[in-house]
Write a protein that holds these residues in place. Structure first.
Motif, PDB file in Angstrom:
ATOM      1  N   ALA A   8    -116.605  -4.172  20.990  1.00  0.00           N
ATOM      2  CA  ALA A   8    -117.170  -5.400  20.386  1.00  0.00           C
ATOM      3  C   ALA A   8    -117.268  -5.570  19.215  1.00  0.00           C
ATOM      4  CB  ALA A   8    -118.318  -6.435  21.545  1.00  0.00           C
ATOM      5  N   ALA A   9    -117.558  -4.320  18.484  1.00  0.00           N
ATOM      6  CA  ALA A   9    -118.245  -3.882  17.819  1.00  0.00           C
ATOM      7  C   ALA A   9    -117.212  -4.133  16.265  1.00  0.00           C
ATOM      8  CB  ALA A   9    -118.904  -2.566  17.282  1.00  0.00           C
ATOM      9  N   PHE A  10    -116.247  -3.631  16.617  1.00  0.00           N
ATOM     10  CA  PHE A  10    -115.037  -3.579  15.936  1.00  0.00           C
ATOM     11  C   PHE A  10    -113.931  -5.636  15.790  1.00  0.00           C
ATOM     12  CE2 PHE A  10    -110.188  -3.646  15.289  1.00  0.00           C
ATOM     13  CZ  PHE A  10    -110.609  -2.377  14.545  1.00  0.00           C
ATOM     14  N   ASN A  11    -114.436  -5.674  16.873  1.00  0.00           N
ATOM     15  CA  ASN A  11    -114.090  -6.828  16.578  1.00  0.00           C
ATOM     16  C   ASN A  11    -115.110  -7.469  15.804  1.00  0.00           C
ATOM     17  OD1 ASN A  11    -111.327  -7.216  17.593  1.00  0.00           O
ATOM     18  ND2 ASN A  11    -112.190  -6.045  19.077  1.00  0.00           N
ATOM     19  N   SER A  12    -115.963  -7.572  15.854  1.00  0.00           N
ATOM     20  CA  SER A  12    -116.857  -8.711  14.990  1.00  0.00           C
ATOM     21  C   SER A  12    -117.542  -7.662  13.123  1.00  0.00           C
ATOM     22  CB  SER A  12    -118.366  -7.951  15.378  1.00  0.00           C
ATOM     23  OG  SER A  12    -119.146  -6.744  14.973  1.00  0.00           O
ATOM     24  N   LYS A  13    -115.852  -6.699  13.490  1.00  0.00           N
ATOM     25  CA  LYS A  13    -116.414  -6.821  11.702  1.00  0.00           C
ATOM     26  C   LYS A  13    -114.631  -7.604  10.811  1.00  0.00           C
ATOM     27  CE  LYS A  13    -118.640  -2.691  12.306  1.00  0.00           C
ATOM     28  NZ  LYS A  13    -119.110  -1.951  12.900  1.00  0.00           N
ATOM     29  N   THR A  14    -114.324  -8.509  11.292  1.00  0.00           N
ATOM     30  CA  THR A  14    -112.954  -9.309  11.062  1.00  0.00           C
ATOM     31  C   THR A  14    -113.568 -10.136  10.407  1.00  0.00           C
ATOM     32  OG1 THR A  14    -110.301  -8.868  11.461  1.00  0.00           O
ATOM     33  CG2 THR A  14    -112.478  -9.012  13.396  1.00  0.00           C
ATOM     34  N   ALA A  15    -112.368 -10.476   9.657  1.00  0.00           N
ATOM     35  CA  ALA A  15    -112.118 -12.402   9.477  1.00  0.00           C
ATOM     36  C   ALA A  15    -111.424 -12.485   9.884  1.00  0.00           C
ATOM     37  CB  ALA A  15    -111.641 -12.290   8.168  1.00  0.00           C
ATOM     38  N   LYS A  16    -110.504 -11.822  10.854  1.00  0.00           N
ATOM     39  CA  LYS A  16    -109.803 -12.546  11.863  1.00  0.00           C
ATOM     40  C   LYS A  16    -110.532 -12.542  13.321  1.00  0.00           C
ATOM     41  CE  LYS A  16    -105.311 -11.112  14.491  1.00  0.00           C
ATOM     42  NZ  LYS A  16    -104.263 -12.194  14.595  1.00  0.00           N
ATOM     43  N   THR A  17    -110.987 -13.856  13.178  1.00  0.00           N
ATOM     44  CA  THR A  17    -111.995 -13.513  14.913  1.00  0.00           C
ATOM     45  C   THR A  17    -111.355 -13.800  16.240  1.00  0.00           C
ATOM     46  OG1 THR A  17    -112.466 -16.032  14.292  1.00  0.00           O
ATOM     47  CG2 THR A  17    -114.031 -14.793  13.301  1.00  0.00           C
ATOM     48  N   HIS A  18    -109.593 -14.487  16.351  1.00  0.00           N
ATOM     49  CA  HIS A  18    -109.345 -14.573  17.251  1.00  0.00           C
ATOM     50  C   HIS A  18    -107.981 -13.846  17.452  1.00  0.00           C
ATOM     51  CE1 HIS A  18    -112.661 -17.645  17.076  1.00  0.00           C
ATOM     52  NE2 HIS A  18    -112.290 -17.892  18.888  1.00  0.00           N
TER      53      HIS A  18
END
Length: 344
Positions: free
Chosen positions: A263-273
């Motif tokens: 969750a933390a890793f994916n919260s830091k990307t401009a590619k949200t989906h």
């Protein structure tokens, strides 16, 4: 670096970014793509890489498959998994006798490539950076992630070191491994979770952070790890995914900690989906669920391993593809119904 061109078959999110970075570094590159407008844009005005990591425009020669000429020692295959066989049929006449195909794809496509080109002419790669094809000549580079290369037989050769050096032009932390299958199976478990996030309209981070969805995500990870063990593979971790957390004895606390890290890793990307979500919601096309997740179900059956959550996930993705279900919280709940009571 060699002055011999690299042929990149597939100039989308993965292949396009690699081609742009390599061309910018002075490495001769020829990309191939079936979208004529995209090929024309890359060759003419240039391929625009957008996003928070870096933004730049780079002219990269790109042609459609019918216009490829000559033979190449290094071919990077970066098409969607379902297009692997078609792409291989087209590119094999252009593969040099002493050449190889490096799979920069999701799934276990190295198995099919090796069957068609031969094991000696097959190399594996694992990529976990976030990217999306936005349209002709435009690719979003959402976040950096693990990049790994290795021979499918576990050896290390001059050609493997050569490709590692090239990948470091794009990702300085790229890894050269003797366990590429471990990374690929780790990505399969994470990929199964990403397919589950695509059952809903919510972002990847929101799905990983939802307490009600965590048990199903953990169950998917555990089923994939069970099949990997049966295959004799030692899965490798990356970017918050900890394979040991989904192994017997890993425990619920470790699994939940891994989900929190994802969750933390994916919260830091401009590619949200995920790209899977984008296939369903934006591009309105079929996903890679069969060659990525369906193949795990088939391998599990060959070992006599029950994988009910994975099988249900494949069915639900097909339901969305065929218009029988929407992307919704209720569709994710239908996945969770498959869980054995008391799971995580």
């Amino acid at each position: 670096m060699s002055e011999e061109p690299i042929l990149i078959w597939g100039a989308g999110a993965i292949g396009g970014i690699l081609g742009a970075y390599w061309a910018r570094a002075g490495q001769p590159v020829l990309m191939v793509d079936i979208v004529e407008d995209h090929a024309r844009a890359c060759s003419g005005g240039g391929l625009e890489i957008e996003g928070p990591v870096e933004s730049f425009r780079q002219t990269v020669p790109c042609v459609t498959p019918d216009a490829v000429e000559g033979r190449y020692r290094r071919i990077v295959l970066a098409v969607k998994a379902p297009a692997t066989e078609t792409a291989m049929d087209q590119l094999l006449p252009h593969l040099a006798e002493d050449g190889f195909v490096l799979s920069a794809q999701n799934g276990l496509n190295e198995r099919r490539i090796a069957a068609l080109a031969g094991p000696e002419r097959t190399m594996g790669a694992f990529v976990n950076f976030g990217a999306d094809w936005q349209g002709p000549g435009r690719i979003l580079f959402g976040n950096r992630g693990a990049v790994v290369v290795g021979e499918i037989d576990g050896s290390e050769r001059p050609r493997t070191r050569e490709m590692h050096a090239l990948l470091r032009l794009f990702e300085p932390e790229a890894v050269l491994t003797e366990n590429i299958w471990g990374y690929l199976w780790g990505k399969l478990a994470y990929g199964a979770m990403l397919f589950a996030t695509a059952l809903t309209p919510d972002s990847m981070a929101a799905n990983f952070a939802d307490p009600a969805r965590i048990p199903a995500l953990i169950a998917l990870g555990r089923e994939v790890m069970a099949v990997a063990r049966a295959e004799g593979v030692t899965p490798h971790g990356f970017n918050g995914f900890d394979p040991a957390a989904y192994m017997p004895g890993g425990g619920d606390a470790a699994a939940r900690a891994s989900i929190a890290a994802l969750a933390a890793f994916n919260s830091k990307t401009a590619k949200t989906h995920s790209g899977i979500w984008r296939d369903l919601a934006v591009r309105k096309r079929r996903t890679e669920v069969d060659p990525q997740i369906g193949v795990i179900v088939e391998i599990a059956e060959s070992h006599g391993i029950a994988v009910p959550v994975l099988a249900r996930l494949v069915a639900l993705i097909h339901d969305i593809e065929d218009g029988r279900r929407p992307q919704s919280a209720e569709t994710f709940a239908a996945l969770a119904e498959t869980l054995t009571p008391g799971v995580a």
